[in-house]
Design a protein around this motif. Structure first.
Motif, PDB file in Angstrom:
ATOM      1  N   UNK A  19       0.804  -1.222   0.000  1.00  0.00           N
ATOM      2  CA  UNK A  19       0.000   0.000   0.000  1.00  0.00           C
ATOM      3  C   UNK A  19       0.833   1.265   0.000  1.00  0.00           C
ATOM      4  N   UNK A  20       2.170   1.113  -0.066  1.00  0.00           N
ATOM      5  CA  UNK A  20       3.032   2.305  -0.064  1.00  0.00           C
ATOM      6  C   UNK A  20       3.206   2.889  -1.462  1.00  0.00           C
ATOM      7  N   UNK A  21       2.808   2.133  -2.488  1.00  0.00           N
ATOM      8  CA  UNK A  21       2.890   2.651  -3.858  1.00  0.00           C
ATOM      9  C   UNK A  21       4.034   2.097  -4.681  1.00  0.00           C
ATOM     10  N   UNK A  22       4.539   0.902  -4.306  1.00  0.00           N
ATOM     11  CA  UNK A  22       5.672   0.312  -5.028  1.00  0.00           C
ATOM     12  C   UNK A  22       5.338   0.013  -6.487  1.00  0.00           C
ATOM     13  N   UNK A  23       4.222  -0.688  -6.686  1.00  0.00           N
ATOM     14  CA  UNK A  23       3.866  -1.127  -8.036  1.00  0.00           C
ATOM     15  C   UNK A  23       3.638   0.071  -8.950  1.00  0.00           C
ATOM     16  N   UNK A  24       2.995   1.097  -8.421  1.00  0.00           N
ATOM     17  CA  UNK A  24       2.736   2.308  -9.216  1.00  0.00           C
ATOM     18  C   UNK A  24       4.059   2.978  -9.579  1.00  0.00           C
ATOM     19  N   UNK A  25       4.988   3.067  -8.614  1.00  0.00           N
ATOM     20  CA  UNK A  25       6.293   3.678  -8.881  1.00  0.00           C
ATOM     21  C   UNK A  25       7.038   2.906  -9.966  1.00  0.00           C
ATOM     22  N   UNK A  26       7.022   1.584  -9.864  1.00  0.00           N
ATOM     23  CA  UNK A  26       7.698   0.748 -10.869  1.00  0.00           C
ATOM     24  C   UNK A  26       7.058   0.951 -12.239  1.00  0.00           C
ATOM     25  N   UNK A  27       5.735   1.059 -12.233  1.00  0.00           N
ATOM     26  CA  UNK A  27       4.996   1.253 -13.495  1.00  0.00           C
ATOM     27  C   UNK A  27       5.383   2.584 -14.145  1.00  0.00           C
ATOM     28  N   UNK A  28       5.504   3.650 -13.330  1.00  0.00           N
ATOM     29  CA  UNK A  28       5.875   4.956 -13.885  1.00  0.00           C
ATOM     30  C   UNK A  28       7.301   4.929 -14.429  1.00  0.00           C
ATOM     31  N   UNK A  29       8.197   4.226 -13.757  1.00  0.00           N
ATOM     32  CA  UNK A  29       9.573   4.115 -14.250  1.00  0.00           C
ATOM     33  C   UNK A  29       9.589   3.430 -15.610  1.00  0.00           C
ATOM     34  N   UNK A  30       8.820   2.346 -15.731  1.00  0.00           N
ATOM     35  CA  UNK A  30       8.766   1.619 -17.007  1.00  0.00           C
ATOM     36  C   UNK A  30       8.143   2.484 -18.104  1.00  0.00           C
ATOM     37  N   UNK A  31       7.118   3.263 -17.711  1.00  0.00           N
ATOM     38  CA  UNK A  31       6.488   4.132 -18.703  1.00  0.00           C
ATOM     39  C   UNK A  31       7.468   5.209 -19.187  1.00  0.00           C
ATOM     40  N   UNK A  32       8.290   5.667 -18.272  1.00  0.00           N
ATOM     41  CA  UNK A  32       9.301   6.667 -18.650  1.00  0.00           C
ATOM     42  C   UNK A  32      10.245   6.088 -19.702  1.00  0.00           C
ATOM     43  N   UNK A  33      10.751   4.870 -19.438  1.00  0.00           N
ATOM     44  CA  UNK A  33      11.680   4.241 -20.383  1.00  0.00           C
ATOM     45  C   UNK A  33      11.005   4.033 -21.746  1.00  0.00           C
ATOM     46  N   UNK A  34       9.763   3.602 -21.707  1.00  0.00           N
ATOM     47  CA  UNK A  34       9.034   3.359 -22.952  1.00  0.00           C
ATOM     48  C   UNK A  34       8.889   4.646 -23.752  1.00  0.00           C
ATOM     49  N   UNK A  35       8.583   5.741 -23.057  1.00  0.00           N
ATOM     50  CA  UNK A  35       8.336   7.014 -23.751  1.00  0.00           C
ATOM     51  C   UNK A  35       9.613   7.616 -24.311  1.00  0.00           C
ATOM     52  N   UNK A  36      10.684   7.674 -23.488  1.00  0.00           N
ATOM     53  CA  UNK A  36      11.898   8.347 -23.967  1.00  0.00           C
ATOM     54  C   UNK A  36      12.647   7.520 -25.002  1.00  0.00           C
TER      55      UNK A  36
END
Length: 1119
Positions: free
Chosen positions: A161-178
Motif C-alpha cells: 500500500x506504499x505505492x511500489x507497483x505504481x512507482x515501478x509502473x511509472x519508471x517503465x512508462x518513462x523508459x518506454x516514452x523516452x
C-alpha cells in the motif's frame, strides 16, 4: 553552534508525534542536567538531560523543506521526519531525495505530475536541476546505461500500500516514452502492456509462499481471480461455472473482496486486450482462465473430518467435479489422494490417511503448485513476446519488492521477506559506503574510516551452515518433525550464544530476531508445513495424466527453466542446491527462496543500483495525511536513516564553491570580493568566519562542513540582513524599488543599443526588392501564359514546386535558407493571386500592373499546392527556430540572475546542480534577445511579409513563456519572491524588444501572460482573505492546478519570508473550484497557432525589375 551559544530550538521525544520542537529559554552550561525549554503550546519545561547525549538541535527554518535531506545542516531522525512532513503536508510534494535514495510518499490521490509533457521535461536533465521525481531517477538510470554501457537496476521497496507497483509502473512508462524516438516503439508498447497482466496475475506481496492468503492485511492480491469472478456471466465464461468472489474461499479470506474505485469487469477487458497486444490470442487466454477457475473450485472442495486421524472428500462434491472437469482429471482418484498419501520404505509401500488439517494443507499446496506453474508459463510467454531481433547490450531492471515487515503475528512469510530485506540492506549499505569513499577521493579530502552497520551477523544467523534455515530443512526431512522440535533446536543453538536471537519471556512457541530495522517476534507454528509446501507425488501423477494438454505439460519431469534474461545478457547463476533424494520432499521453499535470493543479489551486484523507498504516510489511505509514528517506523526500516547516519558521521553538508559564493557574498568584505579567483575568495572568507579549521575541509569543487556549521553561517547571514533591513527602513521605503526600476531600464536601453549595433548588411539580396526570386518566377509563368503553352506552364510549375521542395530537403536545418524560401514561396503565391484576374486581388493594382494579368490559365490549383508547400516550410522554419532558442530559455529566463543583491541559491545536497564555479558560458537573457534579433533581422532581410513575421514572433514568445513556466512548476527552488522579480524583469526585456521592433500588434505579449501572472503570484503577499481574493481575480490565465502548485512550492530564501500556510492555499483553492479550466499542470510547448498567409499586393512594376548579374541567370531574356 553549541548549546552554550545557542538560544535556538531542539527536538525532544514525544509519544504522539515521535519528536516535538522546543525553544531553549536560558543559557546552558556545560555539564548541566536540565534544559530550560518552552514548548509550542506555551508550556515551560525543565527538561532533564544527559550532558553526554543532549537533545538534537533544530535546523534554521530557511533550510527546512529542501529537495534533498542531505542539504540539512543538522542531519538526524527528527530533522528528516520534519523535512518530509513540511514537504508532504504543506508543499504537497511527494518526492524527496535522501542522498542516493528517492523517498516517495503515497499521496492517496491522483496527481497531475506524470503526463508525457513532464516526461519530456525530465528527459536529458541532470538530477540536481529538477525537483525530485521517479522520472528523475529513471532518467539517471537511462543516461548511465547509455553513457557507461553498464546494466542498471531500480530497486523499489516499501510496505504493502506504499505505492511500489505504481512507482515501478511509472519508471517503465518513462523508459518506454523516452526510448520510442531511438528504438523499436513496438517493443516499448509491449513492455507497458505486460504490466496489467503481471500485476493481475502476480502477487503484489512478491512472496512465493503466501498464495493461500490472497487477501490479507486489507491488501488484495492476485487480482485476476476477482476480475474473472466479476465476468462470470459473460457468455464465453459460462463453462467455467464461476460465481461472485465472495463465494470462493480463496477470494473471500479478507472479507470485502471489492476495492473502492476499482472496476474488476473493466480491468478484465483490459487484461484480455493486453494479452492480445502481446500476441497471446483467445485460445491461449481461455486455457489460462480454465486453470484459474479450476484453482478457485479446488479451494472450495470440502474436506470432511472422519474422527481425529482420517478425512475424506465426497465424490459428489460439486466443486471437485468442476475442478476435474475443467482440467480433465479422474475425480475418484482426486478425491482419494487429497486425503491419503503413500509412504515408501525400503521394504514396503504404505498408504496412510491424512487428518483434516493435513488434507487441507495438501489441497492448498496443490493449488499453489498449479498456480506457480501457470505464473511461470505466462511470464515465459510474455518474455518470448518481448524478444526482438536486435542485439541486446545492456538492461535496466526494475525490482518491485516488498519491504521489511513486522506484525502482531509474524510467520514464515514475514521471515522470508525480512531475510530478503537483510540481503538488500547489506548491498545498499556497501553501495552508500563506496559512494561516500569515492566522493572523498574525487575531492582530494583525507578519507577517515566511517563506521557503518554491517548486518552480516544476522544474515549468517539465518543462512549459514546450521543456521535457522538449515535447521528448518533438517527438521522437515524427519518423518516425525514438528514445529516444536525445530524451535527447541533454535533455543539450544542460539540462546545466550547469539546476541541477535532471543526467546520471548512470555512464550514457548516463538523466537525473536534482531533485524537491522527492528526486533521481530516469529511464531513457530506452521513453519515446517509452509517450508515443505509438500505436493504429494500421487496428486502430481493424476495431473501428469490430464487430457488437458497445458495442465499435463506443467507436471512433466524435466520442464525447461524459463530465464527472464536473453542469452546475450550475462547473469551469474545461483549456487547449486543439493536436492533431497526423497521425492516426497523435494527442495524446500526456504531452500528455493535462498537460491532465488542469491541469484537476485548476483544480478543486482552486476548493476548500478538506484533506490526508491515508498512510504505509507497513514494506514487509513487519507490524502496527504501524515502519521509521524508510521512514517518513522518505515524510515527506520528502509535504510533512509542509515544513509543519513553514514553521511552525518563526517562532513554531512557539502556546498559547491559557486553555491557558497552566491549565498554568502553578503558576508564578504569589499577587499575580499576584489579578488578574481572566486574559489580563493570562499577560502579566505570561511577561514575568517569559522575559526576552527577542523569544522570544514576544502575539496576540489566543494566545501565539506561538519554538522551545524551551515546553520551557524545562516545565522550570521540572517543577522547581517536584519541589520541592513533596519537601516533601509530608516530611509525612504520607495528608494530601493525606484533604484531597481532605473537599473532595469538602463539595462534594457543598453541591450537595445547592443542589438541595434548588431545589424549588418546580409549581402546583395538586402538591397533588392523583397521577394525578387518570386517575381522572376512569376515573369516566367507570365511568359508561358503569353505563349498560351499549357505544356510549358505545367512543366515549369512542377519543376518550381519540386525545386523548392528539394532545396528545403537539402537545407532542412538551415534557418536562413528556410527563411528565404518561405518568403519567396509566399511572394510567388501573392503574385499568382495579384495577376490572376480575380477582382478581389486586383483592386490595389496600378493600371500598368493590370496589363500584366494572366490571359489564358486559371492557376488556382497551383496556388493551393504552393499554399500547402508554404505551410510545410513554415512548420519546419518554426521547428528550427525553436530548436535554436529552446536551450537558452530556462538558463536565460529562469536561472540567470541579473538583478544585483541577494542570491536565491541554496545548497542542493547530494544531488548537485550541473553548474560549476565557472559559469561564464551559461546562457543569459541577453543570449535570448540576441537570438530573437538574429531571427528578426534574417526574416526582414529575406523580405518575409510583416504579418507572417508577427505570427512567427508570437509562436516564439509562446514557446519562451510555456517552457519557462513548465520548468518553474518542476523547480521548487525557483519558486521564490526574488525569482518572481527576476522573471518580471526578463519579461520587461522581451516587451521592450517587441516595442523596439514595432511588433506590439503581434499578440506575442499576450502569450507571456500565464508566466507574467506566475511571476506576480511569487511576489504578492499570500496571507489574508483579501490576498486570496486578489490572487483569484488576477491569475485568470493560470489554471487552478497551476496556481495551487506555485503556492505549495513557494520557497522562502530568507528568514524574513514565510512559507504559504496550507489554510491559505485551501482558501484560494475553494475560490478556484468554480473556475472551468484544465486539470493539466504543464502547458503544451508543442502547440502551434494556426498560420495564415496574408495577401499583400506587390507595389513593384514587373517592367522595372532588374535581375542582378550575381544571380547568374544569363539564359533569361526580357521581351
Amino acid at each position: 553552534k553549541t548549546y552554550e551559544e545557542n538560544h535556538g530550538e531542539v527536538w525532544i521525544p514525544d509519544n504522539d508525534e515521535v519528536w516535538r520542537p522546543a525553544e531553549i529559554t536560558a543559557d546552558y552550561k556545560t555539564g548541566d542536567n536540565v534544559l530550560h525549554l518552552l514548548l509550542e503550546d506555551g508550556t515551560e519545561l525543565d527538561y532533564p538531560v544527559d550532558p553526554k547525549a543532549l537533545p538534537p538541535l533544530r535546523n534554521p527554518d530557511i533550510l527546512v523543506g529542501e529537495n534533498d535531506l542531505t542539504a540539512l545542516s543538522y542531519l538526524h531522525e527528527p530533522a528528516v521526519l520534519h523535512n518530509l512532513k513540511v514537504r508532504f503536508v504543506e508543499s504537497r510534494l511527494i518526492y524527496t531525495y535522501s542522498g542516493i535514495i528517492l523517498v516517495a510518499m503515497n499521496p492517496y490521490k491522483q496527481l497531475p505530475i506524470y503526463g508525457d509533457a513532464i516526461i519530456h521535461a525530465y528527459s536529458g536533465q541532470n538530477m540536481g536541476d529538477m525537483d525530485p521525481h521517479i522520472f528523475a531517477v529513471a532518467e539517471e538510470a537511462y543516461k548511465q546505461m547509455a553513457r557507461n554501457n553498464k546494466n542498471q537496476s531500480i530497486i523499489v521497496s516499501g510496505e504493502s500500500g506504499a505505492g511500489k507497483t505504481v512507482s515501478a509502473r511509472y519508471a517503465m512508462r518513462y523508459f518506454a516514452t523516452v526510448s520510442r524516438s531511438t528504438s523499436n516503439a513496438q517493443v516499448e508498447d509491449k513492455v507497458l502492456a505486460s504490466n496489467p497482466i503481471t500485476e493481475a496475475v502476480g502477487n503484489a506481496k512478491t512472496t512465493p509462499v503466501s498464495f493461500h492468503c490472497i487477501f490479507s492485511e486489507n491488501e488484495r492480491n492476485y487480482h485476476i481471480f476477482y476480475q474473472l469472478c466479476s465476468s462470470a456471466r459473460r457468455p464465453e465464461f459460462k463453462h467455467l461455472k464461476l460465481a461472485s468472489a465472495e463465494e470462493f474461499n480463496y477470494t473471500n479470506m479478507g472479507g470485502n473482496s471489492v476495492i473502492e474505485g476499482v472496476d474488476d469487469r473493466a480491468n478484465m477487458i483490459e487484461t484480455q486486450r493486453t494479452f492480445c497486444l502481446l500476441g497471446l490470442k483467445e485460445d491461449f487466454q481461455m486455457d489460462v482462465f480454465k486453470i484459474l477457475a479450476a484453482i478457485l473450485h479446488l479451494g472450495n472442495v470440502e474436506i470432511i473430518a472422519v474422527g481425529d486421524e482420517r478425512s475424506s472428500v465426497s465424490q459428489d462434491d460439486k466443486h471437485l467435479s468442476i475442478f476435474c472437469e475443467l482440467l480433465d482429471l479422474e475425480s475418484n482418484k482426486m478425491a482419494r489422494w487429497l486425503c491419503h498419501r503413500k509412504i515408501i520404505t525400503s521394504s514396503e509401500t504404505v498408504v496412510k490417511p491424512m487428518t483434516k488439517p493435513q488434507a487441507l494443507n495438501a489441497r492448498d499446496a496443490l493449488a499453489k503448485k498449479i498456480y506457480s506453474h501457470l505464473f511461470s508459463f505466462i511470464v515465459g510467454r510474455i518474455n518470448k513476446a518481448l524478444q526482438f531481433s536486435g542485439k541486446q547490450h545492456t538492461f535496466i531492471g526494475v525490482l518491485d519488492i516488498y519491504g521489511f515487515e513486522t506484525f502482531d503475528m509474524n510467520s514464515f512469510e514475514q521471515f522470508c521477506i525480512n531475510y530478503a530485506n537483510e540481503k538488500l540492506q547489506q548491498q545498499f549499505n556497501l553501495h552508500v559506503f563506496k559512494l561516500e569513499q569515492e566522493e572523498y577521493m574525487k575531492e582530494n579530502i583525507p578519507w577517515t574510516l566511517i563506521d557503518f552497520y554491517d548486518n552480516q551477523p544476522v544474515i549468517d544467523l539465518i543462512e549459514a551452515k546450521m543456521g535457522i534455515l538449515d535447521l528448518l530443512d533438517e527438521e522437515c526431512l524427519l518423518p516425525q518433525g514438528t514445529d516444536e522440535n525445530w524451535l527447541q533446536k533454535l533455543y539450544n543453538n542460539f540462546i545466550n550464544k547469539n546476541p541477535l536471537f532471543e526467546k520471548p519471556r512470555m512464550s514457548n512457541s516463538s523466537f525473536i530476531i534482531q533485524h537491522f530495522a527492528d526486533k521481530v517476534e516469529y511464531k513457530s507454528e506452521g513453519f515446517l508445513e509452509k517450508n515443505r509446501d509438500t505436493v504429494y507425488e500421487d496428486l502430481i501423477e493424476i495431473l501428469k495424466n490430464s487430457k488437458f494438454q497445458l495442465c499435463a505439460n506443467f507436471f512433466q519431469d524435466n520442464p525447461i527453466p524459463i530465464s527472464p534474461f536473453s542469452s546475450t545478457i550475462q547473469v551469474k547463476s545461483a549456487k547449486i542446491v543439493i536436492k533431497s533424494p526423497n521425492k516426497q520432499f523435494r527442495t524446500t521453499v526456504g531452500n528455493k527462496f535462498r537460491s532465488s535470493l542469491y541469484l537476485l543479489m548476483e544480478t543486482l551486484n552486476a548493476t548500478t543500483p538506484h533506490y526508491v523507498r515508498c512510504i505509507k504516510p497513514n494506514d487509513q489511505k487519507l490524502a496527504f495525511e501524515f502519521d509521524a509514528k508510521r512514517v518513522v517506523q518505515q524510515l527506520r526500516a528502509c535504510g533512509v536513516l542509515e544513509t543519513i547516519r553514514i553521511s552525518s558521521q563526517s562532513y554531512p553538508s557539502r556546498w559547491t564553491y559557486i553555491e557558497f559564493y552566491s549565498r554568502y557574498s553578503i558576508l564578504m568584505f569589499q577587499q575580499e570580493l576584489s579578488l578574481t579567483d572566486k574559489k580563493q575568495i570562499c577560502k579566505t572568507v570561511l577561514q575568517r568566519l569559522i575559526q576552527d579549521p577542523s569544522q570544514y575541509q576544502f575539496g576540489r569543487t566543494k566545501i565539506f562542513f561538519r554538522a551545524g556549521q551551515v546553520a551557524y553561517l545562516e545565522k550570521l547571514r540572517s543577522d547581517k540582513l536584519r541589520q541592513a533591513c533596519i537601516m533601509i527602513q530608516k530611509n525612504m521605503r520607495g528608494w530601493l524599488q525606484r533604484k531597481k526600476f532605473l537599473r532595469i531600464r538602463q539595462a534594457a536601453i543598453t541591450i537595445q543599443q547592443y542589438i541595434r549595433g548588431q545589424r549588418t548588411p546580409r549581402g546583395v539580396v538586402v538591397n533588392m526588392i523583397p521577394g525578387l526570386p518570386a517575381h522572376i518566377l512569376f515573369m516566367c509563368v507570365r511568359y508561358a501564359d503569353y505563349l498560351n503553352d499549357d505544356g510549358m506552364l505545367k512543366s515549369f510549375m512542377n519543376m518550381t514546386v519540386n525545386g523548392i521542395k528539394q532545396v528545403i530537403k537539402e537545407h532542412i536545418e538551415d534557418f536562413e535558407m528556410l527563411s528565404f524560401w518561405l518568403s519567396n514561396t509566399c511572394h510567388f503565391l501573392n503574385c499568382l493571386k495579384q495577376y490572376s484576374g480575380e477582382e478581389e486581388f486586383m483592386k490595389y493594382n496600378t493600371p500598368e500592373q493590370n496589363k500584366n494579368i494572366l490571359k489564358h490559365f486559371d492557376l488556382s490549383e497551383y496556388r493551393q499546392v504552393l499554399s500547402d508547400l508554404a505551410i510545410k516550410i513554415y512548420h519546419q522554419f518554426i521547428i528550427v527556430m525553436e530548436n535554436n532558442i529552446q536551450p537558452m530559455i530556462v538558463p536565460g529566463m529562469l536561472e540567470y540572475e541579473s538583478l544585483q543583491g541577494i542570491s536565491g541559491l541554496k545548497p542542493t545536497g547530494f544531488r548537485k546542480r550541473s553548474s560549476s564555479i565557472d559559469d561564464t558560458d551559461a546562457y543569459t537573457m541577453t543570449s535570448i534577445l540576441q537570438q530573437l534579433s538574429y531571427f528578426y533581422t534574417t526574416m526582414c532581410q529575406n523580405g518575409l511579409d510583416s504579418e507572417l513575421l508577427k505570427q512567427t514572433v508570437k509562436q516564439l514568445f509562446f514557446l519562451i513563456g510555456s517552457v519557462t513556466l513548465n520548468s518553474l512548476f518542476l523547480r521548487k527552488d525557483m519558486c521564490s519572491c526574488r525569482k518572481g522579480m527576476q522573471i518580471r524583469c526578463n519579461i520587461s526585456y522581451l516587451e521592450e524588444w517587441l516595442k523596439d521592433k514595432n511588433l506590439q500588434s503581434s499578440s506575442a505579449k499576450e502569450t507571456l501572460e500565464p508566466l507574467s501572472q506566475a511571476a506576480w503570484l511569487l511576489q504578492v503577499k499570500k496571507t489574508t482573505d483579501d490576498d486570496a481574493k486578489e490572487i483569484y481575480e488576477r491569475c485568470t490565465s493560470l489554471s487552478a492546478v497551476q496556481i495551487v502548485k506555485i503556492l505549495n512550492s513557494y520557497t522562502p530564501i530568507d528568514d524574513f519570508e514565510k512559507r504559504v500556510a496550507p489554510s491559505f492555499v485551501r482558501k484560494v483553492q475553494a475560490m478556484l473550484n468554480n473556475r472551468e479550466n484544465s486539470t493539466l499542470l504543464m502547458l503544451d510547448t508543442k502547440y502551434l497557432f494556426q498560420v495564415t498567409f496574408p495577401f499583400t499586393t506587390s507595389p513593384h512594376a514587373l517592367e522595372a525589375i532588374q535581375i542582378p548579374s550575381s544571380f547568374k541567370l544569363g539564359f533569361l531574356t526580357r521581351i
